[in-house]
Every structure is written in C-alpha cells, then in structure tokens.
Design an enzyme around this catalytic site. Structure first.
Site, PDB file in Angstrom:
ATOM      1  N   CYS A  88       0.845  -1.197   0.000  1.00 47.67           N
ATOM      2  CA  CYS A  88       0.000   0.000   0.000  1.00 47.67           C
ATOM      3  C   CYS A  88       0.883   1.250   0.000  1.00 47.67           C
ATOM      4  O   CYS A  88       1.760   1.397   0.858  1.00 47.67           O
ATOM      5  CB  CYS A  88      -0.924  -0.001   1.224  1.00 47.67           C
ATOM      6  SG  CYS A  88      -2.009   1.436   1.228  1.00 47.67           S
ATOM      7  N   LYS A 127       1.786  -9.525   0.125  1.00 48.59           N
ATOM      8  CA  LYS A 127       1.508  -8.835  -1.138  1.00 48.59           C
ATOM      9  C   LYS A 127       2.392  -7.606  -1.172  1.00 48.59           C
ATOM     10  O   LYS A 127       2.363  -6.784  -0.249  1.00 48.59           O
ATOM     11  CB  LYS A 127       0.030  -8.452  -1.231  1.00 48.59           C
ATOM     12  CG  LYS A 127      -0.299  -7.725  -2.526  1.00 48.59           C
ATOM     13  CD  LYS A 127      -1.800  -7.679  -2.745  1.00 48.59           C
ATOM     14  CE  LYS A 127      -2.164  -6.931  -3.992  1.00 48.59           C
ATOM     15  NZ  LYS A 127      -2.076  -5.475  -3.847  1.00 48.59           N
ATOM     16  N   ARG A 214      -8.864  -4.113 -10.401  1.00 49.54           N
ATOM     17  CA  ARG A 214      -9.877  -3.207 -10.947  1.00 49.54           C
ATOM     18  C   ARG A 214     -10.773  -3.879 -11.992  1.00 49.54           C
ATOM     19  O   ARG A 214     -11.988  -3.658 -12.009  1.00 49.54           O
ATOM     20  CB  ARG A 214      -9.184  -1.969 -11.521  1.00 49.54           C
ATOM     21  CG  ARG A 214      -8.559  -1.111 -10.424  1.00 49.54           C
ATOM     22  CD  ARG A 214      -7.524  -0.160 -10.972  1.00 49.54           C
ATOM     23  NE  ARG A 214      -6.370  -0.853 -11.540  1.00 49.54           N
ATOM     24  CZ  ARG A 214      -5.398  -0.279 -12.225  1.00 49.54           C
ATOM     25  NH1 ARG A 214      -5.435   1.012 -12.420  1.00 49.54           N
ATOM     26  NH2 ARG A 214      -4.392  -0.998 -12.697  1.00 49.54           N
TER      27      ARG A 214
END
Ligand SMILES: Cc1cc2nc3c(=O)[nH]c(=O)nc-3n(C[C@H](O)[C@H](O)[C@H](O)COP(=O)(O)O)c2cc1C
Length: 318
Positions: A88, A127, A214
């Site tokens: 992030c 991740k 997305r």
C-alpha cells in the site's frame, strides 16, 4: 481477487463467488491495530461469510507484536492465509511504517513476518510491490528470498514500485524474475484487463497464479472466463448487468453498517458503471446519493430508459 480497500466488501465477494468457485477472495485491508484491540468498528469488515472460501484476510501495520496478535485473532475465524500488506502506497499508511514502507525496511519486515509466522496456524502470504522508490532487481530478489526463508507460503507481486502509484504499466518481467528465483508460489498482479490477458501473463511469466483488481470490480465474472480459457475451452455468457448492480448494492446495504454505505456504494459503482454506455452520467447521479436504496433506484431508472443495455454478452476463447 485483489484486496482493495472499500471495494472487496462481502457484497462484491459474494457476486464473484456466484461465478467462480475457485477464485481466492480477500478481505478489505484491515488495520492490525484495530483488530488486535478487538475494536467493534472492525467487526463487519473482518467477518467471514459462507461464500468466503477460499479466503484470505489482509492486514496492514508496522508493529510486529500487533501484527501477530491480529493474525492470530483473524486465523481463529478460519481462512487459507493471512496476507501481510507490503504494497500500500497511501501516504497515511506509509508514514506509520506499514504497507510499502516495509520494502525500505527489510529488518522490520522480517520481524513482522517472523512474529506472524509463529502466531498464525494458517498460511502466511505477502503482497508487495517491486520496490519502494525504484525497482532494483537484486534488492527485490533478496527481499523475496528473505520472505521465503522466514516461512512465507506465497508472494503476490504487483510490478510497480510504490512511488509510481498506478502510473506507467506494470512490469511483469519482475514477476518472472522473482518466480524463477523462488520455490514458493508467486502470484503476478498488475493491469490485467481481460481473461485473455490473465492467461497470457500466466504463461509468459511462468507464475503460479494471477491476481486481478480493478478489472474484476467491473467484471466480477472475469474469473469464470479465466477458468474456461486456462482449461483450453471457450465460454459465452449473458450477464444481467442490472441484476449484478442491484445484487452488490443490496449486499452492501445488508452486510455493512450504514456508515459504510456511501463510500462502498460509490467505490463499487465507479467501476461497475463502466458496463453501461452513459457511465459518466449514471455515476455522476449516483455520487450525489448516500443511501443505497437511492443508488438502486437510479440504476433501475437507467435500465428502464435503456433496456437494451441490461444484458451483456461476454465471451472468452475461440
Ligand atoms: C481502490 C483501490 C484500493 C486498493 N486497496 C488495496 C489494499 O487495501 N491492499 C492491497 O494490498 N492493495 C490494494 N490495492 C491494490 C490492488 O490490490 C492491486 O494490487 C492493484 O489494483 C493492481 O491490480 P489491477 O491492475 O488488477 O487493479 C488497491 C487498489 C485500488 C484501485
């Protein structure tokens, strides 16, 4: 399915599961501090539902003991893995030392993984992005090897460094390089826009799986198309766009407390509106609403005026 803040709600996860039994679903990113403290604010966000299998909880934070406590708590609910967010790039997360900031602090990243590894009796995954402010392949490989040595079971790599945000295109050669050097599964991520792209990326990079973000919000059925293509087949499906729209919005209303309705409804609609011709117009009106029922009324009105847009035929393969 990629974990996405304010998007991977139980409502969207249920919609994806209706099309694919195998897709691995992720929670929204959960603050380890809030989970470890048992904050009631996070009860709905961290709830696991019957369609959540296979399922992964993603946590974010910078303190090893807190991350471990959160991992242990979430693992009690049953899940395939706890995923540590090292990707992030939101400033408020990175300034606390969490998310992608961990890529610039390998000793802390190691401590976090060690603490979570001993606390969570389930899988442990990470991740990550390809770097903090640049993609330095030797450093990336060292970092990934460190994760593997500390007992991480799989790594997802988004082929962009953190300072890029979403600029430029994802670098899948980094995914390939990491896959070639590690023995644990490597999942590639970034810019998959269709099932054909997913399968091409899988084959070209040699990675063990792909993660889609997305494009899967716009097309929750994409995993069914991928399944068919990977199996060498082809698929043609009629999707009732209005029904999916309403199903997800109703899910947001029914699964989540009212204070989350506006943000989650808008986030979903931003992507899902792309399935209709007058997407900007529809989204502009939805964005003025806070209540889910008002958003649903706008969706119903749109399809009443444009009935030919209700069913969309999607296909993959020959
Ligand atoms: C709105 C939004 C929220 C996201 N939130 C998270 C998150 O909470 N945790 C995370 O690891 N990645 C998050 N991501 C990144 C995605 O998981 C994924 O890595 C990224 O979108 C690239 O994949 P894509 O090109 O298939 O969308 C987010 C992305 C978007 C667009």
């Amino acid at each position: 399915m990629a974990p996405m803040a304010e998007i991977t709600t139980p409502a969207l996860r249920r919609a994806i599961r209706r099309y694919s039994h195998g897709a691995v679903l992720y929670s929204e990113m959960l603050s380890a501090g809030a989970i470890a403290a048992g904050s009631s604010m996070n009860r709905e966000m961290s709830a696991r539902h019957d369609f959540d299998d296979p399922f992964v909880f993603q946590i974010v934070g910078a303190k090893p003991a807190v991350m471990a406590a959160a991992a242990a708590r979430l693992a009690e609910q049953g899940c395939r893995a706890i995923d540590i967010n090292m990707g992030c790039s939101a400033p408020d997360i990175m300034k606390t030392g969490g998310g992608a900031a961990l890529l610039a602090d390998p000793p802390r990243a190691r401590e976090i993984v060690r603490a979570c590894r001993s606390a969570a009796p389930c899988g442990l995954t990470v991740k990550m992005r390809s770097g903090y402010e640049r993609t330095d392949l030797p450093a990336l490989l060292d970092f990934a090897r460190m994760l593997q040595d500390e007992g991480v079971n799989a790594i997802t790599l988004h082929g962009r460094h953190a300072k890029l945000g979403f600029r430029r295109t994802a670098d899948w050669s980094a995914v390939r390089a990491v896959k070639e050097r590690l023995s644990i599964p490597v999942i590639g991520n970034g810019d998959i826009d269709a099932a054909e792209t997913a399968v091409r990326r899988l084959r070209e990079s040699g990675c063990d799986g792909v993660m889609i973000g997305r494009a899967a919000v716009q097309a929750p059925w994409i995993f069914a198309l991928c399944d068919a293509l990977v199996g060498g087949g082809h698929v043609v499906r009629d999707i009732d766009i209005e029904a999916v729209f309403v199903d997800v919005l109703e899910g947001i209303r029914d699964f989540l407390e009212e204070k989350y309705h506006r943000s989650r409804g808008h986030r979903f609609c931003f992507y899902f509106c792309q399935n209709v011709h007058f997407s900007h117009e529809l989204f502009r009106t939805i964005r003025r609403e806070s209540a889910i029922d008002a958003m649903i009324a706008l969706v119903r009105g749109y399809f009443a005026r444009n009935p030919h847009e209700r069913v969309k035929t999607v296909r993959a393969g020959a």
